[in-house]
Motif scaffolding. Structure first.
Motif, short mmCIF file in Angstrom:
data_model
loop_
_atom_site.label_atom_id
_atom_site.label_comp_id
_atom_site.label_asym_id
_atom_site.label_seq_id
_atom_site.Cartn_x
_atom_site.Cartn_y
_atom_site.Cartn_z
N ALA A 38 0.83 -1.21 0.00
CA ALA A 38 0.00 0.00 0.00
C ALA A 38 0.86 1.26 0.00
O ALA A 38 0.60 2.20 -0.76
N GLU A 39 1.89 1.28 0.84
CA GLU A 39 2.77 2.45 0.89
C GLU A 39 3.46 2.69 -0.44
O GLU A 39 3.55 3.82 -0.92
N ALA A 40 3.96 1.60 -1.05
CA ALA A 40 4.64 1.74 -2.34
C ALA A 40 3.68 2.20 -3.44
O ALA A 40 4.08 2.92 -4.37
N ALA A 41 2.42 1.81 -3.32
CA ALA A 41 1.41 2.19 -4.32
C ALA A 41 0.78 3.54 -4.01
O ALA A 41 0.04 4.08 -4.84
N GLY A 42 1.03 4.06 -2.81
CA GLY A 42 0.45 5.35 -2.44
C GLY A 42 -1.04 5.29 -2.17
O GLY A 42 -1.77 6.22 -2.49
N ILE A 43 -1.48 4.16 -1.59
CA ILE A 43 -2.91 3.98 -1.30
C ILE A 43 -3.07 3.54 0.15
O ILE A 43 -2.11 3.15 0.82
N ALA A 44 -4.30 3.57 0.63
CA ALA A 44 -4.61 3.02 1.95
C ALA A 44 -4.58 1.50 1.85
O ALA A 44 -4.94 0.92 0.82
N GLU A 45 -4.16 0.85 2.91
CA GLU A 45 -4.03 -0.61 2.91
C GLU A 45 -5.36 -1.29 2.57
O GLU A 45 -5.40 -2.29 1.84
N GLY A 46 -6.46 -0.75 3.06
CA GLY A 46 -7.77 -1.34 2.79
C GLY A 46 -8.15 -1.34 1.32
O GLY A 46 -8.94 -2.17 0.87
N THR A 47 -7.57 -0.42 0.56
CA THR A 47 -7.87 -0.35 -0.88
C THR A 47 -7.45 -1.63 -1.60
O THR A 47 -8.07 -2.03 -2.58
N ILE A 48 -6.40 -2.26 -1.10
CA ILE A 48 -5.93 -3.51 -1.71
C ILE A 48 -7.05 -4.53 -1.75
O ILE A 48 -7.26 -5.21 -2.76
N PHE A 49 -7.80 -4.61 -0.66
CA PHE A 49 -8.82 -5.66 -0.54
C PHE A 49 -10.12 -5.34 -1.27
O PHE A 49 -11.06 -6.12 -1.24
N ARG A 50 -10.12 -4.20 -1.95
CA ARG A 50 -11.25 -3.91 -2.84
C ARG A 50 -11.03 -4.56 -4.21
O ARG A 50 -11.97 -4.66 -4.99
N VAL A 51 -9.77 -4.96 -4.48
CA VAL A 51 -9.48 -5.55 -5.80
C VAL A 51 -8.95 -6.98 -5.72
O VAL A 51 -8.92 -7.68 -6.73
N VAL A 52 -8.52 -7.43 -4.54
CA VAL A 52 -8.11 -8.83 -4.36
C VAL A 52 -8.66 -9.32 -3.02
O VAL A 52 -8.88 -8.53 -2.10
N ALA A 53 -8.86 -10.63 -2.93
CA ALA A 53 -9.41 -11.20 -1.70
C ALA A 53 -8.38 -11.26 -0.58
O ALA A 53 -8.71 -11.09 0.58
N CYS A 54 -7.11 -11.53 -0.97
CA CYS A 54 -6.07 -11.67 0.05
C CYS A 54 -4.71 -11.35 -0.58
O CYS A 54 -4.58 -11.28 -1.80
N LYS A 55 -3.72 -11.20 0.29
CA LYS A 55 -2.38 -10.88 -0.19
C LYS A 55 -1.86 -11.96 -1.14
O LYS A 55 -1.20 -11.65 -2.15
N GLU A 56 -2.15 -13.22 -0.84
CA GLU A 56 -1.62 -14.31 -1.68
C GLU A 56 -2.11 -14.23 -3.11
O GLU A 56 -1.39 -14.59 -4.05
N ASP A 57 -3.36 -13.74 -3.32
CA ASP A 57 -3.85 -13.55 -4.69
C ASP A 57 -2.97 -12.55 -5.44
O ASP A 57 -2.64 -12.73 -6.60
N LEU A 58 -2.58 -11.51 -4.75
CA LEU A 58 -1.72 -10.48 -5.34
C LEU A 58 -0.31 -11.03 -5.60
O LEU A 58 0.27 -10.80 -6.65
N VAL A 59 0.20 -11.79 -4.65
CA VAL A 59 1.54 -12.40 -4.79
C VAL A 59 1.54 -13.37 -5.97
O VAL A 59 2.45 -13.35 -6.80
N ASP A 60 0.52 -14.22 -6.05
CA ASP A 60 0.45 -15.19 -7.15
C ASP A 60 0.37 -14.48 -8.51
O ASP A 60 1.01 -14.89 -9.47
N ALA A 61 -0.41 -13.42 -8.57
CA ALA A 61 -0.53 -12.67 -9.83
C ALA A 61 0.79 -12.00 -10.19
O ALA A 61 1.18 -11.95 -11.37
N ALA A 62 1.51 -11.52 -9.20
CA ALA A 62 2.80 -10.87 -9.44
C ALA A 62 3.82 -11.89 -9.94
O ALA A 62 4.59 -11.61 -10.87
N ILE A 63 3.83 -13.07 -9.34
CA ILE A 63 4.76 -14.11 -9.78
C ILE A 63 4.43 -14.53 -11.21
O ILE A 63 5.32 -14.69 -12.05
N ALA A 64 3.15 -14.69 -11.51
CA ALA A 64 2.75 -15.05 -12.87
C ALA A 64 3.20 -13.98 -13.86
O ALA A 64 3.69 -14.30 -14.96
#
Length: 196
Positions: A38-64
């Motif tokens: 969130a800090e690196a993206a310049g957003i509130a941490e809660g904003t992340i969970f408006r587009v992904v269900a959990c951190k692992e979904d984001l990690v998996d997408a980043a690895i892909a």
């Protein structure tokens, strides 16, 4: 206070977060936190969970994403066809070596021993390998007639040597430079010029 990022559509926000997460994974591995993202993206941490269900979904997408072509095609197509063959191939080997080393470093950081299955054993992966071979063949260009092996074998050997020579463990910690990779392949596969 950190300035906040502008409003985005959910798909665009997710795409941006995947890119940020990939950069952070290279540094922190799977220990990256949603707070860091969130800090690196310049957003509130809660904003992340408006587009992904959990951190692992984001990690998996980043690895892909790390295994997607990215700018590789543009970089290979940008090699100047007017350069001598060895110079073109050294540029090609440099591009592959950078990609291979970045991929291996990420895999080690996140605990992968092989690419995700969908990136390795799919029709899309096979299509990508075919496209890479065609790109490499285009770099050889008209010099194909100087080879004493079929061009598909030449580019296969070059790609294998880029892979093996750029992996710390496979190369026993003695990485090959792009020049060494190219010279090894060229000296083994260039026809001896006829004298007189």
């Amino acid at each position: 206070m950190t300035p906040r990022a502008p409003s985005m559509a959910p798909a665009d926000r997710r795409d941006a977060l995947v890119g940020v997460t990939l950069q952070l994974l290279r540094e922190h591995g799977r220990d990256v936190t949603t707070r860091q993202i969130a800090e690196a993206a310049g957003i509130a941490e809660g904003t992340i969970f408006r587009v992904v269900a959990c951190k692992e979904d984001l990690v998996d997408a980043a690895i892909a994403r790390a295994f997607e072509p990215g700018d590789l095609v543009d970089r290979i197509e940008g090699i100047d066809a007017a350069l001598p063959l060895r110079e073109r191939l050294v540029l090609l080997a440099s591009i592959f070596q950078e990609r291979v080393q970045a991929t291996f470093a990420l895999m080690q950081k996140v605990g992968l021993v092989r690419p995700p299955d969908h990136q390795h054993d799919s029709e899309a992966a096979e299509a990508w390998r075919t496209q890479v071979a065609a790109l490499m063949t285009a770099v050889v260009g008209d010099d194909v007639e100087r080879l004493d092996v079929p061009v598909d074998h030449f580019v296969h050997v070059l790609r294998l040597l880029c892979f093996a020579g750029s992996h710390q463990h496979i190369a026993d910690g003695r990485l090959l430079s792009p020049e060494e990779i190219v010279d090894t392949v060229l000296h083994g596969h260039l026809r001896t010029e006829r004298r007189g």
